[in-house]
Design an enzyme around this catalytic site. Structure first.
Site, PDB file in Angstrom:
ATOM      1  N   ARG A  73       0.847  -1.190   0.000  1.00 27.22           N
ATOM      2  CA  ARG A  73       0.000   0.000   0.000  1.00 27.22           C
ATOM      3  C   ARG A  73       0.879   1.236   0.000  1.00 27.22           C
ATOM      4  O   ARG A  73       1.901   1.285   0.674  1.00 27.22           O
ATOM      5  CB  ARG A  73      -0.896   0.018   1.239  1.00 27.22           C
ATOM      6  CG  ARG A  73      -2.180  -0.752   1.071  1.00 27.22           C
ATOM      7  CD  ARG A  73      -3.021  -0.699   2.314  1.00 27.22           C
ATOM      8  NE  ARG A  73      -2.407  -1.428   3.393  1.00 27.22           N
ATOM      9  CZ  ARG A  73      -1.804  -0.886   4.433  1.00 27.22           C
ATOM     10  NH1 ARG A  73      -1.762   0.446   4.555  1.00 27.22           N
ATOM     11  NH2 ARG A  73      -1.255  -1.620   5.363  1.00 27.22           N
ATOM     12  N   TYR A 201      -1.549  -3.217  -7.011  1.00 29.39           N
ATOM     13  CA  TYR A 201      -1.314  -3.949  -5.759  1.00 29.39           C
ATOM     14  C   TYR A 201      -2.607  -4.093  -4.951  1.00 29.39           C
ATOM     15  O   TYR A 201      -3.341  -3.106  -4.749  1.00 29.39           O
ATOM     16  CB  TYR A 201      -0.232  -3.256  -4.900  1.00 29.39           C
ATOM     17  CG  TYR A 201      -0.188  -3.892  -3.536  1.00 29.39           C
ATOM     18  CD1 TYR A 201       0.338  -5.172  -3.382  1.00 29.39           C
ATOM     19  CD2 TYR A 201      -0.768  -3.277  -2.427  1.00 29.39           C
ATOM     20  CE1 TYR A 201       0.300  -5.811  -2.160  1.00 29.39           C
ATOM     21  CE2 TYR A 201      -0.802  -3.908  -1.196  1.00 29.39           C
ATOM     22  CZ  TYR A 201      -0.267  -5.180  -1.067  1.00 29.39           C
ATOM     23  OH  TYR A 201      -0.319  -5.816   0.147  1.00 29.39           O
ATOM     24  N   LYS A 210      -9.553  -2.535   2.138  1.00 26.47           N
ATOM     25  CA  LYS A 210      -9.240  -1.410   3.025  1.00 26.47           C
ATOM     26  C   LYS A 210     -10.050  -0.161   2.667  1.00 26.47           C
ATOM     27  O   LYS A 210     -10.488   0.575   3.542  1.00 26.47           O
ATOM     28  CB  LYS A 210      -7.754  -1.082   2.964  1.00 26.47           C
ATOM     29  CG  LYS A 210      -6.848  -2.254   3.203  1.00 26.47           C
ATOM     30  CD  LYS A 210      -6.959  -2.778   4.610  1.00 26.47           C
ATOM     31  CE  LYS A 210      -5.962  -3.913   4.774  1.00 26.47           C
ATOM     32  NZ  LYS A 210      -5.842  -4.391   6.117  1.00 26.47           N
ATOM     33  N   HIS A 230      -9.917  -2.734  12.062  1.00 25.07           N
ATOM     34  CA  HIS A 230      -8.850  -3.549  11.481  1.00 25.07           C
ATOM     35  C   HIS A 230      -8.544  -4.697  12.442  1.00 25.07           C
ATOM     36  O   HIS A 230      -7.515  -4.710  13.112  1.00 25.07           O
ATOM     37  CB  HIS A 230      -7.615  -2.648  11.279  1.00 25.07           C
ATOM     38  CG  HIS A 230      -6.542  -3.249  10.445  1.00 25.07           C
ATOM     39  ND1 HIS A 230      -5.235  -2.841  10.514  1.00 25.07           N
ATOM     40  CD2 HIS A 230      -6.575  -4.223   9.506  1.00 25.07           C
ATOM     41  CE1 HIS A 230      -4.506  -3.542   9.651  1.00 25.07           C
ATOM     42  NE2 HIS A 230      -5.296  -4.377   9.031  1.00 25.07           N
ATOM     43  N   SER A 252      -0.755  -4.149  10.065  1.00 23.56           N
ATOM     44  CA  SER A 252      -0.498  -5.112   8.984  1.00 23.56           C
ATOM     45  C   SER A 252       0.787  -5.891   9.247  1.00 23.56           C
ATOM     46  O   SER A 252       1.771  -5.334   9.730  1.00 23.56           O
ATOM     47  CB  SER A 252      -0.345  -4.366   7.664  1.00 23.56           C
ATOM     48  OG  SER A 252      -1.517  -3.640   7.404  1.00 23.56           O
ATOM     49  N   CYS A 254       1.526  -8.225  11.414  1.00 27.33           N
ATOM     50  CA  CYS A 254       1.925  -8.464  12.811  1.00 27.33           C
ATOM     51  C   CYS A 254       1.313  -9.759  13.349  1.00 27.33           C
ATOM     52  O   CYS A 254       1.263  -9.969  14.558  1.00 27.33           O
ATOM     53  CB  CYS A 254       1.526  -7.301  13.697  1.00 27.33           C
ATOM     54  SG  CYS A 254       2.557  -5.853  13.477  1.00 27.33           S
ATOM     55  N   ASP A 281      -8.799  -9.969   9.202  1.00 31.65           N
ATOM     56  CA  ASP A 281      -8.329  -8.621   8.876  1.00 31.65           C
ATOM     57  C   ASP A 281      -9.325  -7.513   9.215  1.00 31.65           C
ATOM     58  O   ASP A 281      -8.930  -6.468   9.696  1.00 31.65           O
ATOM     59  CB  ASP A 281      -7.996  -8.561   7.373  1.00 31.65           C
ATOM     60  CG  ASP A 281      -7.155  -7.347   7.012  1.00 31.65           C
ATOM     61  OD1 ASP A 281      -6.299  -6.956   7.817  1.00 31.65           O
ATOM     62  OD2 ASP A 281      -7.364  -6.790   5.919  1.00 31.65           O
ATOM     63  N   ARG A 379       1.982 -12.065  -1.408  1.00 36.27           N
ATOM     64  CA  ARG A 379       0.688 -12.401  -0.805  1.00 36.27           C
ATOM     65  C   ARG A 379       0.031 -13.594  -1.480  1.00 36.27           C
ATOM     66  O   ARG A 379       0.384 -13.976  -2.578  1.00 36.27           O
ATOM     67  CB  ARG A 379      -0.249 -11.186  -0.962  1.00 36.27           C
ATOM     68  CG  ARG A 379       0.262  -9.918  -0.283  1.00 36.27           C
ATOM     69  CD  ARG A 379      -0.428  -9.689   1.009  1.00 36.27           C
ATOM     70  NE  ARG A 379       0.167  -8.638   1.814  1.00 36.27           N
ATOM     71  CZ  ARG A 379      -0.372  -8.215   2.951  1.00 36.27           C
ATOM     72  NH1 ARG A 379      -1.497  -8.737   3.396  1.00 36.27           N
ATOM     73  NH2 ARG A 379       0.217  -7.282   3.663  1.00 36.27           N
TER      74      ARG A 379
HETATM   75  O1  SAT Z   1      -2.206  -4.649   1.509  1.00 34.85           O
HETATM   76  S1  SAT Z   1      -3.408  -4.751   2.308  1.00 34.85           S
HETATM   77  O2  SAT Z   1      -3.765  -3.432   2.791  1.00 34.85           O
HETATM   78  O3  SAT Z   1      -4.504  -5.290   1.564  1.00 34.85           O
HETATM   79  C1  SAT Z   1      -3.102  -5.765   3.608  1.00 34.85           C
HETATM   80  C2  SAT Z   1      -2.552  -5.042   4.761  1.00 34.85           C
HETATM   81  O4  SAT Z   1      -1.562  -4.319   4.620  1.00 34.85           O
HETATM   82  O5  SAT Z   1      -3.110  -5.190   5.870  1.00 34.85           O
HETATM   83 MN    MN Z   2      -4.741  -5.565   7.268  1.00 35.06          MN
END
Ligand code: SAT
Ligand code: MN
Length: 600
Positions: A73, A201, A210, A230, A252, A254, A281, A379
């Site tokens: 991101r 991405y 998100k 989140h 993210s 973690c 998530d 991913r």
């Molecule tokens: O890349 S995403 O935002 O979809 C996943 C994340 O960073 O939590």
């Molecule tokens: Mn996330």
């Protein structure tokens, strides 16, 4: 499918308008059918957008590579576009809607020439549930369509719902030239609209995730008195069949995904716990008529980090991603399967790396650094129904009741393994003062500590001071509010070695959390909150070196006094908007610390 498979004028007019701007060669409506998916997969393979993997070993699996500058991101290119700058708050990038639309239009004009525009009607949450929200995403990327089919509920049922319901989130995405200098992720909460351009991405382009389920949804949640967070949701079933659900927020990368489907450790096996995964998530929570919080996961898939995923760290995920999975930016092996750093088994002797270049183990770049096979933020996108621990309540319109909320960060120092807040207001303070070290999921310097309230810093669609106020207000509306806890699996010793083994062993901490929720154990009051008595964490079968547990639970007064300074700096940026209750909590914590001895 006929030209417009809906009578919803708002949808039709908007699709027409966006098509006039982007000028695609044709428009295809996504119906969620297997046939259409197969066609898209074939076309993607023919155009090199996706590489079909070894269908014997990984049935239904595909590989995709993004551009090397489009792998995470991009928070600096992500904007909240409200009429008043103040409404976006000091932690968000802001642009006026007029300027944002203008800037993006210049890039989007004709951006889909020679391409197809796909129209994806989708629902976040079970179609028709009081929680759920409808979106329609327009995109010129087949990769996005195929990912959305995994991550959201797509197709006919949504269209039928749109016949009765006018409101939906307008989501526009175009790869355009995939140029980082012409990349913008724009949110218009006041228009219920998202425009994303120039990226391929996941976090930037799967707009149901998100962008809708957190940034737009958090804005809607405040107006409509619910929570969009989140967080993961997991159920812990006791041998008598009783299931307790918890929701946990971590930044993210973690360990939310690993926690959501953890495997009980050997030593606790005799207790017969069973884990149910509801989500990894995003969590939407509402106050139900019983005065407590009920939650759903609005998504239907996982978009998880590949590196480090193996039988030991996440057995259930290894099982989940064996079929119908889209891999992004991992290593492509000669046998048509995939690999990443920290995967099971042997390191392959060769392959094609995430950049599409030949790779061998031990290779170094011009600076002598190892060349990675998979990008650290590579991913997989995979359906939740593949997961052996998938909850049987995923389709329940009312969700699951939440007993505890957990806030966690990655802190090598300071925060003990676990502590419990004194009450809801203090818990909101604990969430609002969360901080974590940066990971590969964000652009930025890995390891640097940044404040990340409720793990929502990059995802809150409005002024975070108002968001804190919303949390405080919601607490007053509940008669049975969940208890709020903080955890930290990442504390290290003097040699920078992790003190806590993490992964499945985290169940020992969750067990204590649930015992506290059910008033089964006492706790020790410290200046920062309640911590467990050493004897109340079941350590059966886990042989930590002597003194480790004490170290994990210790509280260093001076470190906390230092932390207070950073919290103050963070709070101050909200000026008069910061709810006064949070300053009160700050003062109370400062006073408790000052009165306390050096080490607790
Ligand atoms: O890349 S995403 O935002 O979809 C996943 C994340 O960073 O939590
Ligand atoms: Mn996330």
């Amino acid at each position: 499918m006929k030209e417009y498979p809906t009578h919803n004028k708002k949808v039709i007019n908007w699709v027409r308008k966006m098509a006039r701007m982007c000028q695609p060669d044709k428009i295809i409506w996504i119906d969620g059918s297997e046939e259409q998916k197969n066609i898209l997969e074939k076309e993607s393979a023919a155009s090199d957008e996706l590489i079909p993997l070894n269908q014997e070993k990984l049935p239904g699996c595909l590989l995709h590579r993004t551009k090397p500058d489009d792998v995470a991101r991009t928070e600096h290119l992500t904007f909240i576009c409200t009429r008043r700058k103040h409404d976006a708050g000091p932690t968000n990038n802001w642009m006026s809607p007029r300027a944002a639309y203008k800037k993006a239009k210049a890039i989007l004009k004709g951006a889909m020439k020679g391409r197809t525009m796909y129209v994806i009607p989708f629902s976040m949450g079970p179609v028709g549930s009081p929680f759920s929200k409808i979106g329609v995403e327009l995109t010129d990327s087949r990769y996005v369509v195929l990912n959305m089919l995994i991550m959201t509920r797509v197709g006919e049922a949504v269209l039928r719902h749109l016949e009765k319901e006018d409101e939906f989130t307008k989501c526009l995405h175009s790869k355009a030239e995939l140029d980082i200098n012409k990349r913008l992720i724009l949110h218009f909460p006041e228009d219920n609209t998202i425009w994303s351009v120039g990226s391929g991405y996941g976090g930037n382009v799967l707009l149901g995730k998100k962008c809708l389920s957190l940034r737009i949804a958090s804005y809607l949640a405040r107006c409509e008195h619910w929570f969009a967070e989140h967080m993961l949701i997991m159920g812990i079933e006791e041998p008598n069949g009783h299931i307790e659900y918890i929701a946990a927020a971590f930044p993210s990368a973690c360990g939310k995904t690993n926690l959501a489907m953890l495997v009980p450790p050997e030593g606790l096996k005799v207790k017969g716990y069973r884990i149910w995964t509801v989500g990894d998530d995003i969590t939407w929570m509402r106050i139900d008529s019983d005065g407590s919080l009920w939650a759903i996961n609005p998504e239907t898939g996982f978009f998880g980090v590949a590196p480090g995923t193996n039988l030991k760290t996440n057995l259930n995920m290894v099982e989940t991603i064996k079929k119908n999975t889209i891999y992004t930016n991992v290593l492509f092996k000669p046998d048509g399967t995939v690999w990443w750093e920290g995967a099971n088994g042997e390191i392959p002797s060769s392959g094609i790396d995430w950049r599409g270049k030949p790779w061998k183990p031990g290779m170094t770049d011009e600076n002598g650094k190892p060349v990675l096979g998979a990008h650290p933020n590579s991913r997989f996108t995979t359906p939740i129904t593949n997961c052996p621990t998938a909850s049987f309540r995923l389709e329940q319109h009312h969700g699951v009741p939440i007993s505890a909320i957990i806030f966690g960060g990655r802190r090598t120092h300071l925060t003990p393994l676990v502590f419990e807040s004194f009450n809801w207001q203090h818990g909101v303070f604990v969430g609002a003062t969360m901080a974590s070290e940066l990971t590969a999921a964000q652009f930025g310097k890995i390891g640097q500590v940044r404040r990340d309230p409720m793990a929502m810093l990059p995802f809150c669609g409005y002024n975070m001071a108002e968001y804190f106020r919303h949390w405080l207000e919601m607490g007053k509306k509940m008669t049975k509010a969940p208890k709020i806890f903080a955890v930290n699996w990442f504390r290290t010793d003097e040699q920078e070695k992790f003190l806590w083994p993490g992964f499945g062993e985290n169940l020992r901490v969750i067990e204590w959390i649930l015992d506290r929720c059910n008033n089964k154990v006492e706790a020790i009051k410290t200046p920062i909150g309640y911590i467990p008595l050493i004897t109340d964490i079941d350590m059966t079968g886990l042989h930590l070196p002597r003194g480790h547990l004490e170290k994990l639970l210790s509280i260093d007064k001076n470190e906390w006094l230092q932390e207070l300074k950073d919290i103050k700096k963070f709070f101050k940026q909200f000026k008069k908007d910061l709810p006064e209750q949070l300053w009160q909590e700050y003062e109370d914590l400062a006073a408790r610390l000052k009165e306390s001895s050096e080490k607790v």
